[in-house]
Scaffold this motif. Structure first.
Motif, mmCIF file in Angstrom:
data_model
loop_
_atom_site.group_PDB
_atom_site.id
_atom_site.type_symbol
_atom_site.label_atom_id
_atom_site.label_comp_id
_atom_site.label_asym_id
_atom_site.label_seq_id
_atom_site.Cartn_x
_atom_site.Cartn_y
_atom_site.Cartn_z
ATOM 1 N N ILE A 58 0.839 -1.204 0.000
ATOM 2 C CA ILE A 58 0.000 0.000 0.000
ATOM 3 C C ILE A 58 0.871 1.250 0.000
ATOM 4 N N LEU A 59 1.897 1.252 0.847
ATOM 5 C CA LEU A 59 2.795 2.407 0.885
ATOM 6 C C LEU A 59 3.487 2.608 -0.448
ATOM 7 N N SER A 60 3.960 1.528 -1.047
ATOM 8 C CA SER A 60 4.708 1.613 -2.298
ATOM 9 C C SER A 60 3.828 1.985 -3.484
ATOM 10 N N ASP A 61 2.616 1.407 -3.529
ATOM 11 C CA ASP A 61 1.757 1.579 -4.700
ATOM 12 C C ASP A 61 0.862 2.805 -4.653
ATOM 13 N N TRP A 62 0.638 3.352 -3.449
ATOM 14 C CA TRP A 62 -0.295 4.472 -3.340
ATOM 15 C C TRP A 62 0.297 5.697 -2.648
ATOM 16 N N VAL A 63 0.900 5.501 -1.487
ATOM 17 C CA VAL A 63 1.393 6.657 -0.734
ATOM 18 C C VAL A 63 2.639 7.254 -1.364
ATOM 19 N N TRP A 64 3.625 6.394 -1.691
ATOM 20 C CA TRP A 64 4.898 6.860 -2.244
ATOM 21 C C TRP A 64 5.041 6.550 -3.729
ATOM 22 N N ASP A 65 3.948 6.286 -4.385
ATOM 23 C CA ASP A 65 3.971 6.014 -5.815
ATOM 24 C C ASP A 65 4.459 7.247 -6.578
ATOM 25 N N PRO A 66 5.213 7.075 -7.678
ATOM 26 C CA PRO A 66 5.687 8.236 -8.443
ATOM 27 C C PRO A 66 4.576 9.185 -8.887
ATOM 28 N N TRP A 67 3.412 8.656 -9.228
ATOM 29 C CA TRP A 67 2.327 9.538 -9.665
ATOM 30 C C TRP A 67 1.765 10.350 -8.510
ATOM 31 N N THR A 68 1.763 9.786 -7.315
ATOM 32 C CA THR A 68 1.363 10.561 -6.138
ATOM 33 C C THR A 68 2.339 11.701 -5.912
ATOM 34 N N MET A 69 3.627 11.395 -6.032
ATOM 35 C CA MET A 69 4.650 12.416 -5.850
ATOM 36 C C MET A 69 4.549 13.501 -6.925
ATOM 37 N N ARG A 70 4.329 13.083 -8.159
ATOM 38 C CA ARG A 70 4.194 14.068 -9.241
ATOM 39 C C ARG A 70 2.959 14.937 -9.059
ATOM 40 N N GLY A 93 8.407 22.382 -11.996
ATOM 41 C CA GLY A 93 7.790 21.634 -13.084
ATOM 42 C C GLY A 93 8.809 20.983 -14.004
ATOM 43 N N LEU A 94 9.821 21.752 -14.404
ATOM 44 C CA LEU A 94 10.828 21.208 -15.312
ATOM 45 C C LEU A 94 11.651 20.112 -14.644
ATOM 46 N N ALA A 95 12.023 20.323 -13.380
ATOM 47 C CA ALA A 95 12.814 19.306 -12.682
ATOM 48 C C ALA A 95 12.049 17.994 -12.581
ATOM 49 N N THR A 96 10.755 18.081 -12.300
ATOM 50 C CA THR A 96 9.940 16.869 -12.179
ATOM 51 C C THR A 96 9.809 16.155 -13.515
ATOM 52 N N LEU A 97 9.546 16.913 -14.581
ATOM 53 C CA LEU A 97 9.355 16.308 -15.899
ATOM 54 C C LEU A 97 10.666 15.770 -16.477
ATOM 55 N N VAL A 98 11.729 16.568 -16.390
ATOM 56 C CA VAL A 98 13.005 16.148 -16.970
ATOM 57 C C VAL A 98 13.573 14.954 -16.211
ATOM 58 N N SER A 99 13.436 14.959 -14.895
ATOM 59 C CA SER A 99 13.946 13.817 -14.122
ATOM 60 C C SER A 99 13.205 12.537 -14.499
ATOM 61 N N ALA A 100 11.909 12.638 -14.761
ATOM 62 C CA ALA A 100 11.137 11.459 -15.180
ATOM 63 C C ALA A 100 11.625 10.957 -16.535
ATOM 64 N N ALA A 101 11.906 11.899 -17.448
ATOM 65 C CA ALA A 101 12.384 11.508 -18.774
ATOM 66 C C ALA A 101 13.771 10.878 -18.697
ATOM 67 N N VAL A 102 14.657 11.466 -17.898
ATOM 68 C CA VAL A 102 16.008 10.915 -17.739
ATOM 69 C C VAL A 102 15.948 9.537 -17.103
ATOM 70 N N GLN A 103 15.101 9.408 -16.112
ATOM 71 C CA GLN A 103 14.943 8.117 -15.434
ATOM 72 C C GLN A 103 14.554 7.017 -16.430
ATOM 73 N N GLN A 104 13.580 7.303 -17.290
ATOM 74 C CA GLN A 104 13.157 6.312 -18.269
ATOM 75 C C GLN A 104 14.241 6.062 -19.314
ATOM 76 N N GLY A 105 14.970 7.114 -19.674
ATOM 77 C CA GLY A 105 16.052 6.958 -20.642
ATOM 78 C C GLY A 105 17.167 6.071 -20.122
ATOM 79 N N VAL A 106 17.563 6.286 -18.863
ATOM 80 C CA VAL A 106 18.615 5.466 -18.267
ATOM 81 C C VAL A 106 18.144 4.020 -18.127
#
Length: 215
Positions: A58-70, A93-106
């Protein structure tokens, strides 16, 4: 001076993440052995403790989920923009979006397989390295701490830092405990997250009369 310290911290974390990435890609055996041992130990506990494992999910999928954080970052962006603080709204906004893109790229470039179990307690998709949960939580929590007004009471600041620390460390633990990441995945997520926070917040513009300031 504070900006210099922030830049040095961000640069140091980025370099450490780069070294860790090289070791993972090269298949450095001591690191892989450690990852495997920790994963096996935690998975054994997760299988044996079903009730606790359910709470961790529950903590991983809902409370601390990346979409909750975003979502939290999006609320911060909208609030800052509405108040006329466009500089910091764009930085968050840019830090959140760019970090998500870099994360997926890596993830795509490294292509590391996740742990595989005959009796999994959770599932996750795409590559393992780095941990998206750990990186996103670090970025968003770091940015929200940066947004605290300068005159925030000390006990509020302490509480905010405690909540952020529990969230960042806690989400890393949940991903390991659920058997969907290796230790080095989580550490890389933390390091890259700190690097992005440092990059986004260093050299920020101070707004007069707002009662707030960047580092």
């Amino acid at each position: 001076m504070r900006n210099d310290h922030l830049r040095w911290a961000g640069t140091g974390c980025a370099l450490l993440a780069a070294v860790l990435t090289v070791l993972v890609v090269a298949g450095w055996q001591p690191l892989l052995s450690y990852d495997d041992q920790v994963a096996r130990d935690l998975h054994g506990q997760a299988v044996a403790r079903a009730g606790f494992t359910h709470a961790v999910r529950i903590l991983s999928d809902w409370v601390w989920d990346p979409w909750t954080m975003r979502a939290l970052a999006a609320v911060a962006c909208v609030t800052l923009w509405w108040r006329g603080d466009r500089d910091r709204a764009l930085r968050v906004g840019l830090a959140t979006l760019v970090s998500a893109a870099v994360q997926q790229g890596v993830k795509g470039l490294v292509g590391r397989e996740r742990p595989v179990w005959p009796d999994p307690v959770a599932s996750a998709h795409f590559s393992a390295y780095p941990s998206g949960h750990a990186m996103t939580a670090t970025v968003v929590c770091g940015l929200l701490l940066w947004l605290l007004p300068r005159r925030t009471p000390a006990w509020w600041v302490g509480t905010a830092w405690a909540v952020a620390a529990v969230s960042v460390i806690g989400v890393g633990f949940t991903r390991l405990y659920l058997g969907v990441h290796w230790v080095s995945d989580v550490v890389a997520g933390w390091l890259l997250g700190v690097a992005f926070v440092a990059l986004a917040t260093s050299g920020s513009v101070r707004r007069r009369g707002s009662g707030t300031a960047g580092p």
